[in-house]
Motif scaffolding. Structure first.
Motif: not given
Ligand SMILES: Nc1ncnc2c1ncn2[C@@H]1O[C@H](COP(=O)(O)OP(=O)(O)O)[C@@H](O)[C@H]1O
Ligand SMILES: [Mg+2]
Lengths: 503, 422
Positions: B336-365
């Motif tokens: 049921m997680t259907a690849g969300k873990g990998f998208i989280a990884l993408a958010a981490l990278i788009f967010g430049r390994w910064s917690p807040l950046g990753a949150v922004m990226a995750a919200l965008l996704f």
């Protein structure tokens, strides 16, 4: 505080890097440890600092045995170290680097850097260091980075300070300043273990000298000992440190480099607008502190760099944009900075390494097939000509010593019909005997009418060989001077300072 | 030979960002404005519940709206170009421009229909929740130098454990307690093999994912389906309304009428972000992720710290997993997680390994995902497959303008063994 090492032995596999070493450093003395590359100096110091654990042996501080199994044990015992490869986090500020591992926090658990800032300011003032606590370390020149390491050791109250080849990355002026700092520390009662393979520095700063060769202590000396004496103990046989060469007979321009600029893939300039001519029959040495663009400059001449503009004329023909092979065959012999990585293939035999760039040309090949007999016979000739100490043409290059590896590189590069020799740090890490050999070869090439461009960070080498000296600083050539320049003026140039009146 | 350009990499990126924005604004003006045949009004519906000031809805002519927003985007793009010329940041302009283009797009796509605007944002947040948890787990691992590909497996393990335990106990609290432990257990495997035995971390993470998927599938088939009533019919958490805050117009119902998991998420993000940059733990964590040898030489126990952080990461991801079951639907579903873990990884990278950046990226996704969902329900002129793509393309463009230097922690994925280098 005094430190004593007793019977320290450490092996890496079959290699005994330290073999029963006994060493005593007295309170408030500068104790130099002299030894060639690979003698085991860093290994010994890493053991004292807790980064490596010895196979056997004992460490005593103020006559009491202590166990140092972690760097924190060493720090707690008052032993600080400035490492050969700096132990700083490049993306942290100076203050962050200094508090790391000993952080102070306020009531909310938030880092408090104020104390560190004021301590840095205090020590900076005391030793006349100019260090900004909030600068990011990777933006600082190496000389300043080293001071950060010294400051750190002092802030943690190091009573014994280990300096592992601290001068390798410094300009001569910075070296002098560091030696002065060491003397000041000594006055305050700090004991210093000073590691180097440069004789001049040892004579200037040390109180006592211990010489290590192949993991064993081979002798002790006083700084009054002659350089020849120290060198021969270090090497294990008598050496002659002078180089005899006749005046240069300068011919026509063979290598003409104009407006050479190299950038990395993000567009940052690595070297900027370099122009330099090298004539037949002369040696031009490119001097400079490590990391000022020499590597990229040398690679660019061979078209090993990707983003290059300008022109490189070899005997009048522009080779910029050629393939590497094309560049070599245009008449350049190249002795790369790292013989293991770029100069040789360790798992190939000597004979194979000798034909890496000509394996498909006659007489090494006939049509599509190689001629193994010719290759071996040629290799045997080279082995005698270049005095490559080996078990024969089919021995693997990886089992040769550093000096003999370099001779294989020289034998290959200098046996082609070349006009230009580009040699990048050709004696780095070699024993004294091999250094003599390489130097003689380079002078022979010059006298045979080739243009030699020599990259070297060792002043002794530059002065021994050069007819003219081009000084590199931050990616440019800031001046081209005759080899008669004084050591101190050259030192200033290497630090980026142009003396107002040059004599 | 490449010609050497005079621009620094940052300037180049800004140039690219500003001109992409200009191009997109034009495309929007032409595509959504000029080529727009529909003039039926579009309605934005805002009200969800009982905010202080109820902005009910906002109706505007679809073509006028597209024109208006596209022109606004153009202005922002030109502003961004000016900023670039003056060598200044273009973040704000990119954000505003992107938003205007999005609105122009909505005016075009939902012509004659109604867009539940607040619902759109609320749904976006909900879809981002697991991404944010996953990305936080990623931050904890990768900042200390351990690559975590196993986020997917940690989320899934958390979802499974929470669902099953909540069902057996008929108590969501037990689910919430067990989920992080399940995530931590998966982390333990990662930590032991990656740190103690220096196994390649990418392969290891991949294998762990396969393992967790296989295990949960097996148990699902053998246990959860046959004994559904006891094993897979857990209760779900009910939303908690935060007194005053939930009444803020527009934002209140989105952010402050959520389940405990979402509130825990706010807390975790804040704590991780502040700790990483302000505390002793954070300094040491970043140090071991950048240059472990240096950290070791000042007495930091590199592998202990890495080990601990990887376990923390498992706790966080496991809790995030609970969101799938007790936080949303109650019952566990196969993969049921259907690849969300990998998208989280993408958010981490788009967010430049910064917690807040990753949150922004995750919200965008999350927003992209939800927009696609809503528009495919209301019905749009374009096929939903394209709808799925478009937001991600927009994201990538946004990232070229937003993201500065993208650089992973220098020692990310490299095991540390003392004396291994000299
Ligand atoms: N971690 C290691 N693993 C294997 N060999 C090593 C290691 N560290 C050093 N050596 C080897 O031990 C010898 C001594 O090295 P080192 O102490 O660095 O010499 P020095 O500092 O005197 O130049 C060299 O031959 C080197 O290659
Ligand atoms: Mg060394």
């Amino acid at each position: 505080m005094s430190v004593e090492l007793r019977g320290i032995t450490k092996s890496f596999g079959a290699l005994v890097a330290n073999d029963g070493i006994d060493l005593r450093v007295e309170t408030g003395e500068i104790h130099a440890i002299l030894g060639e590359n690979g003698a085991g100096k860093s290994t010994l110091m890493n053991i004292l600092y807790g980064l490596l654990s010895p196979d056997s042996g004992q460490i005593l501080v103020d006559e009491k045995p202590i166990i140092i199994s972690e760097p924190s044990d060493a720090l707690a015992a008052g032993i600080g170290m400035v490492h050969q490869h700096f132990m700083l986090i490049p993306v942290f500020t100076v203050a962050e680097n200094i508090v790391l591992g000993h952080e102070k926090v306020n009531g909310f658990g938030v880092l408090d850097l104020e104390k560190a800032r004021s301590e840095i300011a205090r020590i900076s003032k005391e030793f006349n260091f100019d260090v900004d606590p909030d600068a990011v370390v990777e933006t600082l020149p190496v000389g300043i980075q080293q001071r950060v390491e010294v400051i750190r050791a002092l802030i943690y109250n190091a009573k014994v300070l280990i300096l592992d080849e601290p001068t390798a990355v410094l300009t001569p002026q910075e070296t002098d300043e560091l030696l002065q700092v060491m003397k000041n520390l000594k006055k305050q009662g700090t004991s210093i273990i000073f590691i180097t393979h440069k004789l001049r520095e040892v004579q200037e700063a040390a109180d006592r000298i211990t010489i290590i060769r192949r993991g064993k202590i081979v002798g002790t000396a006083l700084p009054t000992a002659s350089q020849e004496d120290l060198a021969s103990q270090m090497v294990g046989r008598p050496v002659d440190l002078t180089m005899n060469k006749s005046p240069a007979k300068i011919g026509k321009t063979l290598l003409e480099i104009s407006n050479l600029t190299v950038t990395d893939s993000t567009g940052r300039e690595l070297i900027h607008d370099i122009s330099l001519d090298v004539h037949a029959g002369e040696i031009v040495a490119v001097a400079g502190v490590q990391g000022n663009g020499q590597t990229e400059f040398a690679r660019a001449i061979l078209n090993l760099e990707e983003h290059v503009s300008g022109s490189i004329l070899v005997d009048g023909k522009d080779i910029l944009g050629e393939t590497v092979r094309g560049s070599l065959h245009s008449g350049i012999a190249f002795i790369p900075e790292s013989r293991e990585l770029d100069g040789l293939i360790g798992s190939f035999s000597i004979a194979e390494n000798l034909i890496l760039d000509t394996f498909d040309l006659a007489p090494n090949a006939k049509g599509l097939l190689m001629s193994p007999n010719t290759v071996t016979n040629e290799a045997v000739k080279r082995i005698t000509e270049f005095d490559i100490r080996s078990q024969g043409a089919n021995e693997l290059v990886s089992s040769l010593s550093g000096g003999n590896k370099q001779k294989v590189v020289l034998a290959r590069e200098l046996s082609r019909p070349v006009k230009i020799v580009v040699a990048s740090q050709p004696t780095r890490g070699l024993d004294v005997g091999s250094i003599e050999f390489v130097h003689e070869k380079i002078v022979q090439e010059r006298d045979a009418g080739r243009a030699v461009l020599l990259f070297s960070t060792e002043l002794d080498e530059v002065f021994a060989l050069a007819d003219r000296i081009a000084v590199m600083y931050r990616g440019t050539i800031i001046d081209i001077v005759p080899a008669t320049i004084s050591r101190s003026d050259l030192g200033l140039l290497m630090a980026g300072v142009k003396p107002k009146v040059s004599s | 030979m490449n010609k050497v350009s005079k621009l620094t990499p940052i300037q180049k990126r800004r140039q690219r960002g500003a001109f992409s924005l200009l191009f997109l604004s034009f495309a929007s003006l032409i595509g959504f404005g000029i080529l727009q045949k529909n003039t039926a009004p579009v309605t934005y519906k805002f009200v969800l519940e009982k905010e202080w000031i109820a902005i009910n809805e906002w109706t505007l002519d679809s073509r006028t709206g597209s024109y208006g927003f596209s022109c606004a985007a153009l202005i922002f793009a030109i502003w961004a170009i000016f900023q670039f010329r003056r060598n200044k940041k273009i973040q704000l302009q990119s954000a505003l421009g992107g938003f205007a283009i999005l609105m122009a797009f909505l005016c075009w796509a939902a012509s004659g229909k109604m867009i539940p605007f607040t619902g759109l944002l609320q749904g976006a947040l909900l879809l981002s929740v697991p991404l944010i948890f996953g990305a936080m787990a990623g931050v904890l691992c990768e900042r200390s130098g351990v690559i975590n590909i196993a986020i997917e497996g940690q989320l899934l393990a958390g979802a499974f454990a929470a669902g099953v335990v909540a069902s057996l106990t008929q108590n969501t609290t037990w689910g919430l307690i067990v989920a992080p432990l399940a995530g931590a257990l998966i982390s333990l495997i990662l930590a032991v093999f990656a740190i103690k035995f220096s196994i390649d971390q990418v392969i290891l993470g991949f294998v762990i994912n396969v393992l967790v998927i296989g295990m949960t599938n097996f148990l699902y088939k053998k246990l959860l389906i046959p004994y559904q009533n006891t094993w897979n019919s857990g209760p779900i958490l009910s939303p908690i309304e935060i007194p005053i805050l939930s009444k803020i117009p527009l934002l209140g119902p989105i952010f402050f009428n959520q389940t405990i998991i979402v509130y825990l998420m706010y807390l975790i993000v804040a704590v991780i972000h502040l700790s990483l940059f302000k505390t002793r733990w954070g300094l040491r964590t970043r140090a071991v992720g950048e240059h472990p040898t240096a950290a070791d030489s000042v007495g930091i126990k590199v592998n202990n710290l890495r080990f601990r952080n990887v376990i923390f990461a498992g706790l966080v991801a496991g809790l995030g997993g609970a969101y799938f079951t007790v936080g949303a639907v109650g019952a566990f579903g196969k993969e049921m997680t259907a690849g969300k873990g990998f998208i989280a990884l993408a958010a981490l990278i788009f967010g430049r390994w910064s917690p807040l950046g990753a949150v922004m990226a995750a919200l965008l996704f999350g927003f992209a995902d939800n927009l696609q969902g809503i528009l495919s329900i209301t019905g749009t002129p374009i096929p939903s497959e394209f709808m799925l793509m478009a937001p991600y393309i927009a994201t990538i463009i946004a990232v070229t303008g937003f993201v500065g230097r993208v650089r992973a922690p220098a020692a990310d994925g490299i095991p540390y063994n003392r004396g291994g280098s000299h």
